[in-house]
Design a protein around this motif. Structure first.
Motif, mmCIF file in Angstrom:
data_model
loop_
_atom_site.group_PDB
_atom_site.id
_atom_site.type_symbol
_atom_site.label_atom_id
_atom_site.label_comp_id
_atom_site.label_asym_id
_atom_site.label_seq_id
_atom_site.Cartn_x
_atom_site.Cartn_y
_atom_site.Cartn_z
ATOM 1 N N ARG A 1 -3.488 -1.893 -14.347
ATOM 2 C CA ARG A 1 -4.693 -1.567 -13.505
ATOM 3 C C ARG A 1 -5.792 -1.952 -13.532
ATOM 4 O O ARG A 1 -6.269 -3.058 -14.814
ATOM 5 C CB ARG A 1 -4.453 0.110 -13.194
ATOM 6 C CG ARG A 1 -3.337 0.885 -12.926
ATOM 7 C CD ARG A 1 -3.720 2.171 -13.035
ATOM 8 N NE ARG A 1 -4.397 2.262 -14.226
ATOM 9 C CZ ARG A 1 -4.777 4.463 -13.982
ATOM 10 N NH1 ARG A 1 -5.235 5.189 -13.429
ATOM 11 N NH2 ARG A 1 -5.310 4.031 -15.924
ATOM 12 N N HIS B 1 2.964 3.533 -4.891
ATOM 13 C CA HIS B 1 2.329 4.389 -5.586
ATOM 14 C C HIS B 1 2.246 4.117 -7.858
ATOM 15 O O HIS B 1 3.356 3.633 -8.235
ATOM 16 C CB HIS B 1 2.029 5.655 -5.509
ATOM 17 C CG HIS B 1 1.994 5.733 -3.684
ATOM 18 N ND1 HIS B 1 0.777 5.533 -3.334
ATOM 19 C CD2 HIS B 1 3.036 5.887 -2.853
ATOM 20 C CE1 HIS B 1 0.999 5.664 -2.067
ATOM 21 N NE2 HIS B 1 1.936 5.919 -1.305
ATOM 22 N N TRP B 2 0.933 4.142 -7.943
ATOM 23 C CA TRP B 2 0.975 4.077 -9.303
ATOM 24 C C TRP B 2 1.936 5.296 -9.941
ATOM 25 O O TRP B 2 2.764 5.277 -11.282
ATOM 26 C CB TRP B 2 -0.479 3.734 -10.226
ATOM 27 C CG TRP B 2 -0.589 4.050 -11.462
ATOM 28 C CD1 TRP B 2 -0.223 3.252 -12.256
ATOM 29 C CD2 TRP B 2 -1.192 5.167 -12.234
ATOM 30 N NE1 TRP B 2 -0.568 3.741 -13.547
ATOM 31 C CE2 TRP B 2 -1.125 4.842 -13.305
ATOM 32 C CE3 TRP B 2 -2.312 6.591 -11.200
ATOM 33 C CZ2 TRP B 2 -1.787 5.784 -13.909
ATOM 34 C CZ3 TRP B 2 -2.365 7.675 -12.262
ATOM 35 C CH2 TRP B 2 -2.711 6.721 -13.229
ATOM 36 N N SER B 3 1.438 6.411 -9.470
ATOM 37 C CA SER B 3 1.662 7.540 -10.376
ATOM 38 C C SER B 3 3.307 7.752 -10.233
ATOM 39 O O SER B 3 3.958 8.678 -10.280
ATOM 40 C CB SER B 3 1.013 9.140 -9.355
ATOM 41 O OG SER B 3 1.760 8.971 -8.001
ATOM 42 N N THR B 4 3.890 6.982 -9.260
ATOM 43 C CA THR B 4 5.299 7.613 -8.824
ATOM 44 C C THR B 4 6.456 7.829 -10.342
ATOM 45 O O THR B 4 7.350 8.521 -10.313
ATOM 46 C CB THR B 4 5.678 6.750 -7.842
ATOM 47 O OG1 THR B 4 5.255 6.445 -6.485
ATOM 48 C CG2 THR B 4 7.524 6.944 -7.400
ATOM 49 N N PRO C 1 0.392 -1.261 0.159
ATOM 50 C CA PRO C 1 0.293 -0.405 0.217
ATOM 51 C C PRO C 1 0.804 0.581 -0.218
ATOM 52 O O PRO C 1 0.058 2.178 -0.152
ATOM 53 C CB PRO C 1 -1.045 -0.451 1.431
ATOM 54 C CG PRO C 1 0.342 -0.779 2.252
ATOM 55 C CD PRO C 1 0.470 -2.379 1.424
ATOM 56 N N ARG C 2 1.968 1.133 0.498
ATOM 57 C CA ARG C 2 2.975 2.477 0.816
ATOM 58 C C ARG C 2 3.620 2.331 -0.964
ATOM 59 O O ARG C 2 4.145 3.364 -1.188
ATOM 60 C CB ARG C 2 4.180 2.187 1.503
ATOM 61 C CG ARG C 2 3.387 2.500 2.932
ATOM 62 C CD ARG C 2 4.533 1.859 4.073
ATOM 63 N NE ARG C 2 4.341 1.067 4.173
ATOM 64 C CZ ARG C 2 6.126 0.417 3.658
ATOM 65 N NH1 ARG C 2 7.147 0.814 4.012
ATOM 66 N NH2 ARG C 2 6.166 -1.106 4.430
ATOM 67 N N TYR D 1 2.662 -1.578 -6.663
ATOM 68 C CA TYR D 1 1.043 -0.843 -5.760
ATOM 69 C C TYR D 1 -0.041 -1.783 -5.562
ATOM 70 O O TYR D 1 0.005 -2.946 -6.925
ATOM 71 C CB TYR D 1 0.808 0.187 -6.519
ATOM 72 C CG TYR D 1 0.585 -0.144 -7.497
ATOM 73 C CD1 TYR D 1 -0.869 -0.142 -8.222
ATOM 74 C CD2 TYR D 1 1.133 0.002 -8.920
ATOM 75 C CE1 TYR D 1 -1.163 -0.435 -9.676
ATOM 76 C CE2 TYR D 1 0.415 -0.285 -10.688
ATOM 77 C CZ TYR D 1 -0.545 -0.444 -10.186
ATOM 78 O OH TYR D 1 -0.963 -0.626 -11.368
ATOM 79 N N GLU D 2 -0.089 -1.484 -5.103
ATOM 80 C CA GLU D 2 -1.762 -2.706 -4.162
ATOM 81 C C GLU D 2 -2.982 -2.743 -5.620
ATOM 82 O O GLU D 2 -2.878 -1.668 -5.511
ATOM 83 C CB GLU D 2 -2.310 -1.939 -2.743
ATOM 84 C CG GLU D 2 -2.661 -3.052 -2.745
ATOM 85 C CD GLU D 2 -3.304 -3.019 -1.117
ATOM 86 O OE1 GLU D 2 -3.803 -3.565 0.263
ATOM 87 O OE2 GLU D 2 -3.443 -1.462 -0.975
ATOM 88 N N ASP E 1 7.846 0.781 -7.440
ATOM 89 C CA ASP E 1 6.255 1.499 -7.188
ATOM 90 C C ASP E 1 5.271 0.919 -8.402
ATOM 91 O O ASP E 1 4.732 0.099 -7.537
ATOM 92 C CB ASP E 1 6.571 2.586 -7.314
ATOM 93 C CG ASP E 1 6.549 3.839 -5.650
ATOM 94 O OD1 ASP E 1 5.838 3.547 -4.848
ATOM 95 O OD2 ASP E 1 8.082 4.088 -5.555
#
Length: 345
Positions: A324, A275-278, A272-273, A295-296, A291
């Motif tokens: 996603r 991220h798709w956007s990183t 959860p820490r 990502y979760e 990341d």
């Protein structure tokens, strides 16, 4: 934003403690031309502070003239350890190897692990490492997911974008990546947080749609137009779409290897820490893209080798693609629904 040396030393000590490092054990830090100096300097301090006997082994790069990118996973041919008996002896004599170079998908890595040496890969930028320091909770969550995969006979993946994939399971082991090495002969990657396995050889069939916003690695790019993969008997037999599909198709063709199109590992992200956007925040050469992989709720699949799980496929081409908004099911039981992890009990 840069991270302080103090924070990196603290992060290293947490990871090394979780990895059961003991005073007097031998740690070899494997480095190369792209090793981050802060990651190296703080690793040296943390290991020495914990009483380890620390060595550094620096090796020259290889495959640069063959790869189309500076990314360490852009070409998986020979490694700096190929034919290097002296380096292999040092690594095999170590209790723990901290891989700050990127040694993956190689017979040399397997040989080192088989002797009981632990290997921890850590090549992301220091601030990513500090943000994604692993925990015992990460291990428990990934191991629980792995038990479910290990017991399953079939994984199915669907999405509103058009993915409909069926993968029989059981031929290959399930692999946990939670960011530290707590057992002899274990390899892991800091940062991580996902579970994976491989479909039975030749068994995967269906359609995979890489939709807008999904990520292709090692290109480290967000897809602008959908790419449609037709999967037949374990191989992507067609790659269709617009410019993004042509880029992927052309890149893979440069390897001139039919095994590059095989469906490799499959699984989902549990971190959860991450991220798709990183990935959008970094220069392509600054990150390996962990990341994106962890990502979760993503469905992470790969094209290319399977020797990391004991298979015989060692193609130099390796493509990781986290998707996603997929639904992943094991024997009909959903574990990810529309990109959200469910039914973890």
């Amino acid at each position: 934003m840069p991270v302080a040396d103090y924070e990196m030393i603290r992060a290293w000590k947490q990871v090394l403690t979780l990895s059961n490092l003991r005073a007097g054990q031998a740690v070899t830090i494997l480095t190369g031309a792209a090793t981050h100096p802060q990651t190296l300097a703080t690793a040296l301090i943390a290991c020495q502070d914990m009483g380890a006997v620390v060595n550094r082994l620096d090796l020259p790069p290889v495959n640069g003239e063959k790869a189309l990118s500076r990314d360490a996973l852009a070409y998986l041919g020979t490694t700096p350890l190929t034919g290097n008996k002296a380096a292999m002896a040092a690594l095999k004599a170590s209790d723990l190897v901290l891989d700050l170079m990127t040694l993956l998908f190689s017979p040399e890595q397997h040989e080192i692990l088989q002797g009981g040496t632990k290997i921890l890969l850590a090549v992301e930028p220091p601030e990513v490492l500090a943000r994604l320091v692993p925990t015992e909770g990460d291990r428990g969550r990934v191991q629980a997911a792995a038990r479910r995969v290990q017991a399953a006979k079939r994984m199915t993946v669907t999405s509103a974008a058009g993915t409909s994939l069926v993968c029989p399971l059981g031929e290959f082991p399930t692999i946990c990546e939670y960011g530290f090495v707590d057992e002899p002969g274990r390899w892991d990657h800091w940062p991580s947080g996902f579970v994976l396995t491989f479909p039975d050889e030749g068994g995967a069939n269906g359609t995979i749609v890489i939709d807008r916003g999904d990520i292709v690695l090692p290109q480290k790019s967000y897809v602008a137009d959908p790419i449609v993969l037709t999967v037949e008997n374990g191989y992507a037999t067609r790659i269709e779409g617009g410019v993004d599909a042509e880029l992927l198709r052309t890149y893979m063709a440069t390897f001139n290897d039919p095994e590059a199109y095989a469906i490799s590992h499959i699984g989902w992200g549990l971190q959860p820490r991450a991220h798709w956007s990183t990935l959008a925040m970094y220069d392509r050469e600054a990150t390996l893209g962990m990341d994106a992989r962890a990502y979760e709720g993503n469905f992470l699949f790969s094209l290319g080798p399977n020797n990391e799980a004991g298979g015989s496929r060692t193609t130099a081409c390796h493509i990781d693609i986290p998707l996603r908004r997929c639904t992943v099911s094991l024997d009909g039981q959903e574990v990810v629904r529309d990109g959200k992890v469910v039914n973890e009990a």
